[in-house]
Scaffold this motif. Structure first.
Motif, PDB file in Angstrom:
ATOM      1  N   GLN A 510       0.806  -1.213   0.000  1.00 45.60           N
ATOM      2  CA  GLN A 510       0.000   0.000   0.000  1.00 45.60           C
ATOM      3  C   GLN A 510       0.845   1.271   0.000  1.00 45.60           C
ATOM      4  OE1 GLN A 510      -3.098  -0.833  -1.001  1.00 45.60           O
ATOM      5  NE2 GLN A 510      -4.161   0.144   0.712  1.00 45.60           N
ATOM      6  N   GLU A 511       1.977   1.247   0.687  1.00 43.12           N
ATOM      7  CA  GLU A 511       2.714   2.490   0.938  1.00 43.12           C
ATOM      8  C   GLU A 511       4.055   2.588   0.222  1.00 43.12           C
ATOM      9  OE1 GLU A 511       3.046   2.884   5.147  1.00 43.12           O
ATOM     10  OE2 GLU A 511       0.872   2.842   5.500  1.00 43.12           O
ATOM     11  N   LEU A 531      -6.188  -3.697  -0.309  1.00 43.40           N
ATOM     12  CA  LEU A 531      -5.074  -3.423  -1.218  1.00 43.40           C
ATOM     13  C   LEU A 531      -5.539  -2.422  -2.285  1.00 43.40           C
ATOM     14  CD1 LEU A 531      -3.827  -7.094  -1.573  1.00 43.40           C
ATOM     15  CD2 LEU A 531      -2.680  -5.278  -0.319  1.00 43.40           C
ATOM     16  N   THR A 532      -6.013  -1.279  -1.820  1.00 39.52           N
ATOM     17  CA  THR A 532      -6.591  -0.289  -2.727  1.00 39.52           C
ATOM     18  C   THR A 532      -5.554   0.454  -3.562  1.00 39.52           C
ATOM     19  OG1 THR A 532      -6.593   1.237  -0.840  1.00 39.52           O
ATOM     20  CG2 THR A 532      -8.651   0.097  -1.336  1.00 39.52           C
ATOM     21  N   ALA A 533      -4.265   0.179  -3.357  1.00 41.53           N
ATOM     22  CA  ALA A 533      -3.237   0.828  -4.173  1.00 41.53           C
ATOM     23  C   ALA A 533      -3.221   0.276  -5.595  1.00 41.53           C
ATOM     24  CB  ALA A 533      -1.858   0.642  -3.527  1.00 41.53           C
ATOM     25  N   SER A 561     -10.144   3.520  -2.191  1.00 45.62           N
ATOM     26  CA  SER A 561      -9.293   3.368  -3.367  1.00 45.62           C
ATOM     27  C   SER A 561      -8.867   4.731  -3.885  1.00 45.62           C
ATOM     28  CB  SER A 561     -10.035   2.607  -4.473  1.00 45.62           C
ATOM     29  OG  SER A 561      -9.263   2.578  -5.649  1.00 45.62           O
TER      30      SER A 561
END
Length: 671
Positions: A510-511, A531-533, A561
């Motif tokens: 994610q980051e 896991l909206t990345a 998201s």
């Protein structure tokens, strides 16, 4: 070459033939800059470089006490039809704006038409010549190259839009893409963001022109996608047998085909034989589509050497790529040469204008290496004014569904899938289902790896890859380890991953901008993680429970998201047990949604949420193919009657189920 090497010396050959050294030196600063950077010029070029060196040493006439510092030069950049900007830059290929003494800054600002823009001055295009003359009096000046001015002034002959030949359901921005391609006479770079339907736009644009059959060149794993898309969108005018996919080098182009689809590698390997570089009748290809056109970014590659001349000879050339540039602007040079037959420009000249270069030691010798870009605003203006249209997802957000599912066909050896499809397990979905899924996974594994490998090459966004079997996940992990570029990584979460480690892996995906891929198990990661990345979800394998698939894809498509839409791809082998499983999933999805939501929902979310425009199909789309209009009548067809009966049956089943639920509630209440 006549006379001594001075300003009156005339070029006897090449693009400057008939022009004097003095004339070229005054009007072609980019060519002069390139010539001065040559390591070991010879012949006529050496004479020209000698002249330039001498010219540089001559004392410059200084007017009004104004002279630019020796370590700087003026740069003119075209940024609009009626505007160019002037700024001061550092010599020697160094990035950044140079310091301009106040008296020079004010002198430029005093020129007619000057408008201040941060650390530069903007002028109307009509004043280009007098401004350039004044700048050259103050110091060295690099003007707008002659070929840029020529391309921007080139007339265009646009063909009118034939609405009868458009497929139903085009989004407004997709229709705009087709109209842009028509305004460029069918020579266009469709550079839309991933997931915006470049394939459909290219097909719709191609259908506007008469130069069929069409040749489609694409990465190997996308050949079947192109065939399925073409047949799906133009089923009334294009039969499956008229679309030929070239599978091996020994194949021949079928004279009766209306579309040939070939991979870059097969086209390049045929360079010497030339069987695919012309139509079966010996004529050049009239209409060529090159998907993922960044594959021709390098002049040293065989595919570039073969495809660029082919595209230049074609009447229409359509290039598609969401990332036409991967590293540096000079990767655009082959693509522009392919789209603009009138552009006869060496890569060195293009690189000199749009790339920052530095001398570096390479193999014991000093060579110029590209280290960045320059004149980016001008290059963008040149692209968008001539051949390129590009829209990002945020630009067309209001027209997009939040999620789009699509099926990606994979090609697997006939013998492998035929054996699986005829097995006992393939007859049903009972006890033999796990064994069947295992066999399908093994058979489609090479095609899955090839597709994922090419996705890594063309997609820069974060991706989730779902699989089910350990062997499939192991092989995909090996591909990721090998192909992810240096500094990039991936996370893998399956049934063997400790629960305590999962939050850390999720956070990394994610980051961490360098963590590009999340490789996940469908059953182990269908719930509980966000896991909206990711903007792309790929199902390398199918799973027989629709709810599990939806739960899995919901890891990316959920609140929070950062993406305007999520694309979900299912990798399916057509005409096989794999496709039968996909259809079984489709049926289950419709059944469950009908009961729970009151209406059946398909696994395939439609691309357009608006009511498609209905058009009459043109009776003749391709010159050599006769098409027949389907007769219209008010009496329902047998197929329509069957569908109507099925709907009524579904309604009856739902009503019966609701009555049973009500009866059960009454019984419970009575108890």
């Amino acid at each position: 070459m006549a006379g001594a090497a001075d300003g009156s010396t005339v070029f006897m050959f090449g693009k400057h033939k008939g022009r004097s050294f003095q004339e070229v030196a005054q009007s072609e600063p980019s060519y002069c800059a390139w010539a001065l950077k040559m390591e070991s010029p010879s012949g006529a070029l050496q004479d020209f470089v000698t002249f330039l060196g001498g010219a540089r040493k001559e004392p410059r006439e200084v007017k009004d006490g104004l002279q630019l510092p020796a370590d700087a030069f003026f740069l003119c950049e075209m940024v609009a039809d009626d505007q160019f900007v002037v700024r001061c830059e550092k010599q020697g290929g160094k990035e950044g704006t140079a310091f301009l003494p106040p008296h020079l800054w004010h002198a430029i600002g005093a020129l007619p038409g000057a408008v201040q823009m941060n650390r530069s001055w903007a002028f109307p295009a009509s004043s280009y010549e007098p401004v350039m003359a004044r700048l050259e009096e103050m110091g060295k000046a690099e003007g707008v190259p002659w070929w840029v001015r020529k391309l921007l002034k080139a007339p265009r002959e646009a063909q009118g839009l034939q609405e009868a030949r458009l497929p139903d359901g085009l989004m407004p921005y997709q229709l705009e893409g087709v109209e842009f391609g028509l305004s460029r006479n069918g020579r266009v770079l469709l550079a839309d963001d991933m997931g915006l339907g470049k394939t459909l736009q290219a097909l719709a644009l191609a259908r506007q022109f008469p130069e069929w059959p069409v040749l489609v060149v694409c990465p190997s794993s996308l050949r079947w996608v192109w065939k399925e898309q073409a047949i799906s969108w133009f089923s009334e005018t294009l039969r499956p047998e008229e679309v030929q996919v070239i599978q091996k080098g020994s194949d021949q182009l079928c004279p009766k085909a209306q579309m040939w689809i070939i991979s870059y590698n097969l086209l390049a390997s045929d360079a010497k034989k030339g069987r695919f570089q012309r139509r079966p009748n010996g004529q050049p290809h009239g209409l060529v589509i090159a998907d993922e056109s960044h594959n021709i970014k390098d002049w040293s590659a065989a595919r570039t050497k073969v495809l660029v001349p082919l595209l230049r000879q074609a009447s229409r050339a359509v290039l598609l790529s969401g990332t036409p540039i991967r590293n540096a602007p000079d990767e655009l040079h082959p693509q522009l040469c392919a789209l603009m037959p009138e552009l006869n420009l060496r890569i060195a000249e293009f690189r000199s204008r749009y790339c920052l270069q530095q001398l570096q030691n390479f193999g014991g010798r000093q060579v110029n290496r590209v280290v960045g870009s320059r004149c980016a605003a001008e290059l963008n203006f040149l692209l968008t004014s001539t051949v390129m249209i590009r829209r990002l997802k945020q630009d067309v957000l209001s027209q997009l569904p939040s999620k789009r599912r699509q099926r990606i066909p994979l090609q697997v050896g006939d013998s492998k899938m035929k054996e699986i499809s005829s097995s006992r397990e393939a007859e049903g979905m009972g006890e033999g289902a796990p064994n069947l899924f295992q066999k399908i996974a093994q058979a489609k594994l090479p095609a899955v790896k090839e597709y994922i490998s090419e996705v890594l090459d063309r997609v820069n966004e974060k991706i989730i890859i779902f699989a089910h079997h350990q062997n499939m996940m192991d092989e995909i992990a090996a591909v990721l380890s090998k192909q992810l570029s240096k500094g990039h990584s991936f996370v893998r979460i399956d049934g063997h991953t400790a629960q305590a480690k999962r939050p850390e892996m999720v956070q990394k995906f994610q980051e961490d901008c360098n963590c590009r891929i999340a490789l996940l198990s469908i059953t182990a990661c269908g719930e509980g993680i966000t896991l909206t990345a990711a903007s792309l979800v790929i199902f390398a394998e199918l799973y027989w429970v629709p709810g599990a698939v939806e739960q899995a894809e919901a890891r990316a498509h959920r609140l929070g998201s950062s993406h305007s839409k999520v694309v979900v791809e299912f990798l399916v082998v057509p005409d096989s047990a794999d496709e039968r499983i996909y259809k079984r999933l489709e049926q289950k999805k419709q059944d469950t949604s009908h009961v729970l939501d009151g209406a059946p929902e398909s696994m395939n979310v439609t691309l357009s949420q608006q009511t498609p425009r209905k058009r009459q199909v043109s009776p003749v789309i391709f010159p050599t193919v006769e098409t027949k209009k389907k007769p219209r009548c008010d009496t329902p067809s047998p197929v329509d009657r069957v569908k109507a009966r099925e709907v009524e049956d579904d309604r009856a089943k739902v009503q019966a189920l609701l009555k049973a639920i009500q009866a059960g509630r009454k019984a419970l209440g009575a108890g």
